[in-house]
Design a protein around this motif. Structure first.
Motif, PDB file in Angstrom:
ATOM      1  N   ALA A   1       0.424  21.538   6.630  1.00 50.93           N
ATOM      2  CA  ALA A   1       1.670  21.131   7.283  1.00 50.93           C
ATOM      3  C   ALA A   1       1.515  19.700   7.800  1.00 50.93           C
ATOM      4  O   ALA A   1       0.428  19.284   8.206  1.00 50.93           O
ATOM      5  CB  ALA A   1       1.987  22.078   8.433  1.00 50.93           C
ATOM      6  N   GLU A   2       2.599  18.961   7.808  1.00 51.25           N
ATOM      7  CA  GLU A   2       2.560  17.549   8.235  1.00 51.25           C
ATOM      8  C   GLU A   2       2.176  17.412   9.706  1.00 51.25           C
ATOM      9  O   GLU A   2       1.666  16.394  10.138  1.00 51.25           O
ATOM     10  CB  GLU A   2       3.903  16.850   7.954  1.00 51.25           C
ATOM     11  CG  GLU A   2       5.156  17.584   8.407  1.00 51.25           C
ATOM     12  CD  GLU A   2       5.705  18.528   7.334  1.00 51.25           C
ATOM     13  OE1 GLU A   2       4.909  19.264   6.718  1.00 51.25           O
ATOM     14  OE2 GLU A   2       6.935  18.527   7.147  1.00 51.25           O
ATOM     15  N   GLN A   3       2.399  18.483  10.490  1.00 50.25           N
ATOM     16  CA  GLN A   3       2.046  18.430  11.914  1.00 50.25           C
ATOM     17  C   GLN A   3       0.548  18.622  12.122  1.00 50.25           C
ATOM     18  O   GLN A   3       0.020  18.312  13.188  1.00 50.25           O
ATOM     19  CB  GLN A   3       2.776  19.540  12.687  1.00 50.25           C
ATOM     20  CG  GLN A   3       4.287  19.439  12.683  1.00 50.25           C
ATOM     21  CD  GLN A   3       4.920  20.145  11.485  1.00 50.25           C
ATOM     22  OE1 GLN A   3       4.263  20.429  10.486  1.00 50.25           O
ATOM     23  NE2 GLN A   3       6.207  20.404  11.574  1.00 50.25           N
TER      24      GLN A   3
ATOM     25  N   GLY B   1       4.749  30.399   5.845  1.00 50.25           N
ATOM     26  CA  GLY B   1       5.656  29.548   6.602  1.00 50.25           C
ATOM     27  C   GLY B   1       6.924  30.308   6.914  1.00 50.25           C
ATOM     28  O   GLY B   1       6.920  31.538   6.969  1.00 50.25           O
ATOM     29  N   SER B   2       8.005  29.559   7.082  1.00 49.00           N
ATOM     30  CA  SER B   2       9.257  30.197   7.499  1.00 49.00           C
ATOM     31  C   SER B   2       9.907  30.942   6.331  1.00 49.00           C
ATOM     32  O   SER B   2       9.693  30.609   5.165  1.00 49.00           O
ATOM     33  CB  SER B   2      10.210  29.125   8.020  1.00 49.00           C
ATOM     34  OG  SER B   2      10.459  28.181   6.992  1.00 49.00           O
ATOM     35  N   THR B   3      10.732  31.904   6.677  1.00 51.99           N
ATOM     36  CA  THR B   3      11.457  32.665   5.659  1.00 51.99           C
ATOM     37  C   THR B   3      12.389  31.741   4.874  1.00 51.99           C
ATOM     38  O   THR B   3      12.529  31.868   3.658  1.00 51.99           O
ATOM     39  CB  THR B   3      12.213  33.818   6.342  1.00 51.99           C
ATOM     40  OG1 THR B   3      11.217  34.704   6.885  1.00 51.99           O
ATOM     41  CG2 THR B   3      13.090  34.588   5.382  1.00 51.99           C
TER      42      THR B   3
ATOM     43  N   GLU C   1      16.465  36.284  16.156  1.00 55.07           N
ATOM     44  CA  GLU C   1      15.842  35.150  15.462  1.00 55.07           C
ATOM     45  C   GLU C   1      14.443  34.879  15.983  1.00 55.07           C
ATOM     46  O   GLU C   1      14.132  35.159  17.147  1.00 55.07           O
ATOM     47  CB  GLU C   1      16.732  33.910  15.621  1.00 55.07           C
ATOM     48  CG  GLU C   1      18.081  34.113  14.953  1.00 55.07           C
ATOM     49  CD  GLU C   1      19.010  32.917  15.092  1.00 55.07           C
ATOM     50  OE1 GLU C   1      18.552  31.832  15.508  1.00 55.07           O
ATOM     51  OE2 GLU C   1      20.216  33.094  14.780  1.00 55.07           O
ATOM     52  N   GLU C   2      13.644  34.289  15.114  1.00 53.62           N
ATOM     53  CA  GLU C   2      12.267  33.967  15.489  1.00 53.62           C
ATOM     54  C   GLU C   2      12.278  32.730  16.386  1.00 53.62           C
ATOM     55  O   GLU C   2      12.660  31.644  15.941  1.00 53.62           O
ATOM     56  CB  GLU C   2      11.475  33.688  14.203  1.00 53.62           C
ATOM     57  CG  GLU C   2      10.004  33.642  14.414  1.00 53.62           C
ATOM     58  CD  GLU C   2       9.247  33.370  13.120  1.00 53.62           C
ATOM     59  OE1 GLU C   2       9.759  32.624  12.257  1.00 53.62           O
ATOM     60  OE2 GLU C   2       8.138  33.894  12.981  1.00 53.62           O
ATOM     61  N   ILE C   3      11.881  32.885  17.639  1.00 53.73           N
ATOM     62  CA  ILE C   3      11.895  31.747  18.574  1.00 53.73           C
ATOM     63  C   ILE C   3      10.624  30.916  18.391  1.00 53.73           C
ATOM     64  O   ILE C   3      10.618  29.709  18.479  1.00 53.73           O
ATOM     65  CB  ILE C   3      12.035  32.238  20.037  1.00 53.73           C
ATOM     66  CG1 ILE C   3      13.340  33.036  20.192  1.00 53.73           C
ATOM     67  CG2 ILE C   3      11.975  31.079  21.022  1.00 53.73           C
ATOM     68  CD1 ILE C   3      13.527  33.698  21.554  1.00 53.73           C
TER      69      ILE C   3
HETATM   70  P1  NAD Z   1       7.757  25.821   7.470  1.00 57.17           P
HETATM   71  O1  NAD Z   1       8.289  26.832   6.533  1.00 57.17           O
HETATM   72  O2  NAD Z   1       8.687  24.813   8.011  1.00 57.17           O
HETATM   73  O3  NAD Z   1       6.575  24.996   6.781  1.00 57.17           O
HETATM   74  C1  NAD Z   1       5.481  25.628   6.177  1.00 57.17           C
HETATM   75  C2  NAD Z   1       4.905  24.717   5.121  1.00 57.17           C
HETATM   76  O4  NAD Z   1       5.898  24.510   4.117  1.00 57.17           O
HETATM   77  C3  NAD Z   1       4.516  23.327   5.620  1.00 57.17           C
HETATM   78  O5  NAD Z   1       3.357  22.900   4.957  1.00 57.17           O
HETATM   79  C4  NAD Z   1       5.698  22.472   5.203  1.00 57.17           C
HETATM   80  O6  NAD Z   1       5.373  21.115   5.008  1.00 57.17           O
HETATM   81  C5  NAD Z   1       6.071  23.130   3.900  1.00 57.17           C
HETATM   82  N1  NAD Z   1       7.461  22.896   3.498  1.00 57.17           N
HETATM   83  C6  NAD Z   1       8.544  22.706   4.296  1.00 57.17           C
HETATM   84  N2  NAD Z   1       9.646  22.494   3.527  1.00 57.17           N
HETATM   85  C7  NAD Z   1       9.246  22.558   2.240  1.00 57.17           C
HETATM   86  C8  NAD Z   1       9.908  22.415   0.992  1.00 57.17           C
HETATM   87  N3  NAD Z   1      11.223  22.140   0.910  1.00 57.17           N
HETATM   88  N4  NAD Z   1       9.183  22.547  -0.140  1.00 57.17           N
HETATM   89  C9  NAD Z   1       7.860  22.815  -0.083  1.00 57.17           C
HETATM   90  N5  NAD Z   1       7.167  22.932   1.060  1.00 57.17           N
HETATM   91  C10 NAD Z   1       7.863  22.816   2.214  1.00 57.17           C
HETATM   92  O7  NAD Z   1       7.030  26.649   8.603  1.00 57.17           O
HETATM   93  P2  NAD Z   1       6.278  26.086   9.887  1.00 57.17           P
HETATM   94  O8  NAD Z   1       7.314  25.623  10.836  1.00 57.17           O
HETATM   95  O9  NAD Z   1       5.188  25.161   9.489  1.00 57.17           O
HETATM   96  O10 NAD Z   1       5.555  27.414  10.421  1.00 57.17           O
HETATM   97  C11 NAD Z   1       6.189  28.341  11.178  1.00 57.17           C
HETATM   98  C12 NAD Z   1       6.661  29.500  10.318  1.00 57.17           C
HETATM   99  O11 NAD Z   1       5.560  30.062   9.599  1.00 57.17           O
HETATM  100  C13 NAD Z   1       7.202  30.632  11.163  1.00 57.17           C
HETATM  101  O12 NAD Z   1       8.364  31.134  10.577  1.00 57.17           O
HETATM  102  C14 NAD Z   1       6.081  31.670  11.119  1.00 57.17           C
HETATM  103  O13 NAD Z   1       6.502  32.980  11.336  1.00 57.17           O
HETATM  104  C15 NAD Z   1       5.551  31.477   9.749  1.00 57.17           C
HETATM  105  N6  NAD Z   1       4.192  32.024   9.647  1.00 57.17           N
HETATM  106  C16 NAD Z   1       3.980  33.173   8.951  1.00 57.17           C
HETATM  107  C17 NAD Z   1       2.701  33.739   8.872  1.00 57.17           C
HETATM  108  C18 NAD Z   1       2.445  35.007   8.113  1.00 57.17           C
HETATM  109  O14 NAD Z   1       1.298  35.263   7.767  1.00 57.17           O
HETATM  110  N7  NAD Z   1       3.443  35.812   7.825  1.00 57.17           N
HETATM  111  C19 NAD Z   1       1.644  33.107   9.513  1.00 57.17           C
HETATM  112  C20 NAD Z   1       1.893  31.934  10.223  1.00 57.17           C
HETATM  113  C21 NAD Z   1       3.172  31.393  10.272  1.00 57.17           C
END
Ligand code: NAD
Length: 501
Positions: free
Chosen positions: A197-199, A248-250, A403-405
């Motif tokens: 992730a960029e962060q 990542g996010s849904t 929603e996921e906060i």
């Molecule tokens: P995010 O979906 O915004 O980003 C996740 C990753 O996807 C990052 O590396 C980001 O750069 C990349 N990304 C974003 N947009 C993209 C695109 N258009 N194309 C390709 N890659 C893209 O999520 P986040 O904010 O980094 O993390 C938080 C989310 O992750 C929450 O929803 C959390 O529930 C979820 N999460 C799930 C688990 C699990 O195992 N189920 C574990 C940790 C976090």
């Protein structure tokens, strides 16, 4: 390999942090490299808003280079054809290199993510090493299959690596989640391109350096930092990537399926969001429940996909339980993440903090009441901190219940009977995890079977090991990380049928 003693005080951590010059370049084909177009982005620490370093801003050209290196090494077989015993040795060395680098990795993780340094040391780095070690052990112990056939035939069912694995990971547990993917992917002989992730790009870059030091051949484990819309999208759309393993996010998970459909129908494994219910019946041990409920939402400042963010409590137990939760929350120290005593640190950035505060405000506007916390904290630091918060009088249709906060906010609802409790708990598009608290074994059994989640805890929360699979039902994803089950994601099955003549 050097091992530095773990500092016991903030002063020493800060001195070490000042001497640490994090490496922000991509790792492609074994070499640290700038982005092809020379662009960078600022990596900012949520601890105090300060700039940590400039990081290479990977574009599709960099993804192309990394995928080409991964493909070349995969086809050449430098890694996948390595003797299993030797592969195990190298992966074990990789795990040891991670452990020996604990101080640096923990600092990178804490400064990028804002989590307490004690957690980075004892949870994030420790689990990352344990994960690689766990999968290393399979290298010379995992058998393939022979199918039953007639006497003149032999049907072998072989697991084969997929080829090039693209791993896209979030910022909340950068090291652990990367290792959950890199471990089984490398075990099975794949080559990997990781997009952190960029962060939080720095620990993933360091991980690839350690893999090289341990003897994983150049080009097998590449890292391209950058933005999701740029490097992430290019990786997910790439025609020569065989699998995207995404956490990542849904919302972005949905895009992964679209990108796969628009490109080469690559496989997609998704670990997504959650809205985990903690269901507490009146006969539960409320003290034990309160402890796990508080830590289940306030650990990592609530930035945990399976955080127990919905408390669904029997109305008779609500008041005593909330008082117990308040007492536990009062013992959790919110503070500077490099302070050894800190248990709750910063949120990932200012935008996310405003989003979390916005949910609290929105919840109140919808009729919820702040029972605890609710405000930004430690403003003077320039960082992004929010108090441990409890919202009561929440109703199931409110946003704060649905929603996921992704922050330290517990939404409290109450029920009067088992049917209502189950209905409320399952009334969510997510299905990552759930917990039930009761002294009645029959009720516990009924609830644990009926709750829809990849993990259901009974009279406990967040207990796990590498041996248990982790992942979601419903819109929390598909496929599992951890455990032997994760290995299947990184393999194809091939049947080799031989007829004896
Ligand atoms: P995010 O979906 O915004 O980003 C996740 C990753 O996807 C990052 O590396 C980001 O750069 C990349 N990304 C974003 N947009 C993209 C695109 N258009 N194309 C390709 N890659 C893209 O999520 P986040 O904010 O980094 O993390 C938080 C989310 O992750 C929450 O929803 C959390 O529930 C979820 N999460 C799930 C688990 C699990 O195992 N189920 C574990 C940790 C976090």
């Amino acid at each position: 390999m050097t091992t530095t003693a773990i500092p016991a005080d903030r002063e020493t951590w800060e001195r070490l942090a000042a001497k640490l010059h994090p490496q922000g370049r991509a790792i492609i084909d074994g070499t640290a490299t700038e982005a092809e177009d020379g662009r960078t982005f600022d990596d900012v620490s949520p601890i105090d808003g300060s700039l940590i370093t400039q990081v290479a801003r990977g574009s599709s050209a960099d993804v192309d280079r990394a995928v080409a290196a991964a493909r070349r090494t995969f086809e050449a077989g430098h890694w996948r054809r390595t003797e299993p015993r030797e592969r195990k040795k190298i992966l074990r060395r990789f795990a040891e290199a991670i452990r020996a680098d604990t101080v640096r990795l923990a600092l990178l993780e804490t400064r990028d993510v804002g989590k307490p340094i004690s957690n980075s040391v004892s949870v994030d780095v420790a689990n990352c090493a344990a994960c690689i070690e766990y999968y290393a052990e399979f290298a010379d112990k995992l058998y393939d299959e022979v199918a039953p056939t007639g006497p003149d035939d032999l049907a072998l069912i072989r697991r084969e690596p997929l080829g090039v694995v693209g791993a896209i990971v979030p910022w909340n547990y950068p090291l652990i989640i990367s290792c959950w993917k890199v471990g089984p992917a490398l075990l099975t002989g794949n080559s990997v391109v990781l997009k952190p992730a960029e962060q939080s790009p720095l620990s993933g870059i360091r991980l690839a350096e350690l893999a090289l030091e341990a003897g994983i051949p150049p080009g097998v484990f590449n890292v391209v930092p950058g933005y999701g819309e740029e490097a992430g999208k290019a990786l997910a759309l790439h025609p020569d990537v065989d699998l995207i393993t995404f956490t990542g996010s849904t919302e972005v998970g949905r895009l992964m399926l679209r990108y796969a459909a628009e490109s080469n129908l690559k496989r997609v494994a998704l670990e997504l969001g959650g809205k985990t219910p903690q269901v507490v019946f009146a006969d539960a041990d409320l003290k034990a429940a309160a402890y796990d409920i508080a830590w289940g939402i306030y650990y990592n400042s609530g930035e945990t996909c399976h955080a127990g963010s919905r408390l669904i409590v029997h109305e008779a137990a609500r008041e005593p339980l909330l008082e117990e939760i308040r007492a536990v929350a009062a013992t959790i120290t919110l503070g500077h993440p490099l302070e050894a005593s800190t248990q709750m640190g910063a949120l990932i950035d200012g935008k996310h903090m405003q989003r979390v505060l916005g949910y609290i405000e929105g919840g109140v506007a919808d009729g919820a009441r702040v029972r605890l916390g609710g405000h930004q904290a430690l403003k003077e630091t320039g960082g992004f901190y929010v108090e441990a918060t409890v919202l009561e009088n929440v109703r199931p249709q409110m946003k704060v219940a649905r929603e996921e906060i992704f922050g330290p906010v517990l939404s409290v609802m109450s029920f009067s009977d088992e049917g209502e409790a189950l209905q409320m708990a399952n009334d969510t598009p997510y299905g990552l995890a759930a917990a039930v608290w009761t002294a009645d074994i029959n009720l516990a059994h009924r609830m644990s079977q009926a709750l829809r989640g990849g993990t259901v805890w009974v009279n406990s929360f967040d207990r796990s090991t590498m041996a248990t699979p982790f992942g979601g039902f419903k819109m929390s994803g598909s496929g599992r990380d951890r455990s032997p089950h994760a290995i299947d994601k990184y393999c194809d099955l091939k049947t080799i049928w031989t007829a004896y003549r």
